[in-house]
Each structure stands twice: as C-alpha cells, then as structure tokens.
Design an enzyme around this catalytic site. Structure first.
Site, PDB file in Angstrom:
ATOM      1  N   TRP A 197      34.586  29.315  40.655  1.00  0.00           N
ATOM      2  CA  TRP A 197      34.155  30.245  41.701  1.00  0.00           C
ATOM      3  C   TRP A 197      33.348  31.403  41.127  1.00  0.00           C
ATOM      4  O   TRP A 197      33.680  31.943  40.068  1.00  0.00           O
ATOM      5  CB  TRP A 197      35.376  30.803  42.422  1.00  0.00           C
TER       6      TRP A 197
ATOM      7  N   TYR B  71      47.363  43.941  49.248  1.00  0.00           N
ATOM      8  CA  TYR B  71      48.291  43.959  48.114  1.00  0.00           C
ATOM      9  C   TYR B  71      48.209  45.293  47.377  1.00  0.00           C
ATOM     10  O   TYR B  71      49.230  45.891  47.016  1.00  0.00           O
ATOM     11  CB  TYR B  71      47.938  42.808  47.160  1.00  0.00           C
TER      12      TYR B  71
END
Length: 315
Positions: free
Chosen positions: A203, A137
């Site tokens: 996470w 990206y």
C-alpha cells in the site's frame, strides 16, 4: 516494585502485554496476574471493579487496547474510540479507587499531530491536527494520557504514561485487513514465496518514513519506567531511527527470501508522511534499545513461521 508485588498486566496476551509479562518474568517478578477477554470484559465497569476488589493489584500495566492498521482505523472509528475509552477509563478509575501503588498507561505515537516537527518531542502533543486515518484511536489515547496526569495532579496518584513507536514481534496481529505494516509485509511476502507468486503489492508510495521498535525492547523500557520514573509528563519509547516503507519492504523481502517483484499501489493511503520520536528524554533516564531492525525482522519472521505455518521446518 518488589519481586513478589502483585502486578496486573491488562492485555497480557497481546503483542504489548505478552512482552511485558516475558520481561517481568525474566527479571524475577513472581506474582503477575492477567485475564483473557472471556474472563474479564474491560469495557464493563462493574466487572473491572469486581476484579480490582477481589485481586487488589499493587501495580498495573495498562496495555489492553483495541488496535489496528490504517484500514481498520478508517472502517471502525466508532469502535476504536468507544472501546479504548471504556477500557482505560474503567481501569484508571478502579486503580485510583482501590489504591494501586503505580500504574503505567501505554499509548502510541499516533497521538501527535500529523505535521508535527521531527523528531517528535513529548511537548508537541496537541499542537496541531491529528492524522485523520487514526484520529479515533489517537483521541482515546490522548484522553488516557490526560486522565493519568489529572489523577496525579488532583489526587497524587502515581499514574505515568509512555508512548511507544511502531511495534512488532511475537504475538503480533497478522490479519491482512487489521494488521500494521510490519506484520502485513511479513505475511504478504511469505505467502507470495510459498505460492510462487510473481509480485507483492504494498500500500502507498513507499515514501513515508517510520520508526520500528522490537516489542521486547519496548517491554524492557516499560518495566524500566515503572521502576524508575514518576513524572507527570508522558515519555516517548522508540529507537530514534527511521526507515522508509519502501526500504522496510525491501528488507522484509530479503529476510523472507521472496524473489519476485515489489509493486507500490500509490492509490492506497500513505498515512502520516513522517513519524520519528525524539527519545532524548528516555535516553536521559538511562534506557536505550538493543535490537536493531534487521535482527528484529529476522526474529519476527521466525516467530511468524513457527506460529502460523507450523508445517514448515524453521531454519
């Protein structure tokens, strides 16, 4: 831009594009156009050229992109680099060929090196290795930024670029497999609350530092730059303030009203350890954010409840 100038917002239904449309409308712009993906495939060069041929937009906000969090970027890097390159190449070239007066390309601060000095100045671009988890990206966005610079340098096109920090707010993506950290936390804590779960897993270690900007502030900065900035160098858009993921999780937990336990899974990736933008250039131009983090999280959570859990009465 005049109030009746024809303005094309590419990606007008997404988190970024919809905020730009709201901002333009609030400022009295009356000739804003957009196309859904079903109406216009931006990865198809001929379709994009046909659109520009027919509509002849005077100004373009290039907010359309394939986006996602760490999981999505890791799993689908080929899709991320291909689709983003195609979208921006097609629009930037069409904007040149059909003589658009001005284009604003939106990237992301993930374009900067993983270990860039902090806070990150615009000049740190391409000074080191990228973060591997979002390299595809980032490379696409760097290419878009450079295209704008080179079209300006070679042809004199008024194409500018901005690099917003982490964004959140209305129309965000709340899919747990593909979302960014803020919407993922909001959804996790909300679902844990209504399902009476004992804990929520987050996470990573919670130690990475991040900067968050409410998307309507970002949109205001974009319109400000379109109206006031013509430079070749890209401009960072952010708050210049940071918070750890752990602190963010505690804040979201408090706003949502989840009373269970917060657990960090250190076996999951953290991503870049710190990513704070230097926004002195933007401040020097005369723009500063308005929405502080807690206020923004409250508004984002309210929008989430109204649009994802409509059966609940929103307080």
């Amino acid at each position: 831009m005049d109030k009746d100038s024809k303005i094309y917002v590419a990606g007008h239904r997404g988190l970024v594009g919809s905020a730009i449309v709201r901002n333009l409308e609030s400022k009295g712009y009356t000739n804003i156009i957009g196309r859904t993906h079903a109406e216009l495939d931006l990865t198809n060069q001929q379709d994009v050229r046909d659109f520009f041929e027919k509509e002849r937009p005077e100004y373009v906000f290039l907010a359309a992109a394939k986006v996602g969090g760490i999981y999505a970027n890791n799993m689908y890097p080929a899709d991320f680099i291909y689709e983003n390159l195609m979208i921006q190449n097609n629009i930037i070239k069409a904007a040149h060929d059909y003589k658009v007066k001005k284009l604003l390309f939106l990237g992301s601060t993930c374009i900067y090196p993983k270990m860039a000095p902090q806070p990150i100045k615009e000049e740190y671009l391409l000074s080191g290795y990228l973060e591997p988890t979002n390299e595809a990206y980032a490379l696409a966005k760097i290419a878009g930024l450079k295209m704008c610079q080179f079209f300006k340098r070679q042809y004199g096109d008024n194409f500018i670029s901005c690099m917003p920090t982490n964004l959140y707010g209305p129309n965000d993506n709340y899919d747990l497999n593909n979302s960014h950290v803020m919407p993922a936390l909001i959804r996790k804590f909300h679902e844990a609350k209504i399902n009476n779960l004992p804990q929520v897993e987050v996470w990573g270690t919670g130690k990475p530092l991040r900067e968050f900007l409410y998307v309507d502030d970002m949109a205001d900065a974009c319109v400000f730059l379109m109206e006031n900035y013509d430079g070749e160098e890209h401009v960072n858009i952010g708050t210049g303030e940071e918070v750890s993921i752990g602190e963010l999780a505690e804040l979201v937990k408090d706003v949502v009203g989840f009373e269970g336990k917060l657990v960090f899974n250190s076996e999951k990736p953290d991503g870049t350890p710190r990513k704070l933008t230097d926004v002195s250039k933007l401040h020097g131009l005369g723009w500063k954010h308005r929405v502080e983090l807690r206020e923004g999280v409250i508004m984002a959570y309210r929008w989430f409840r109204e649009n994802y859990f409509k059966e609940e009465k929103v307080s």
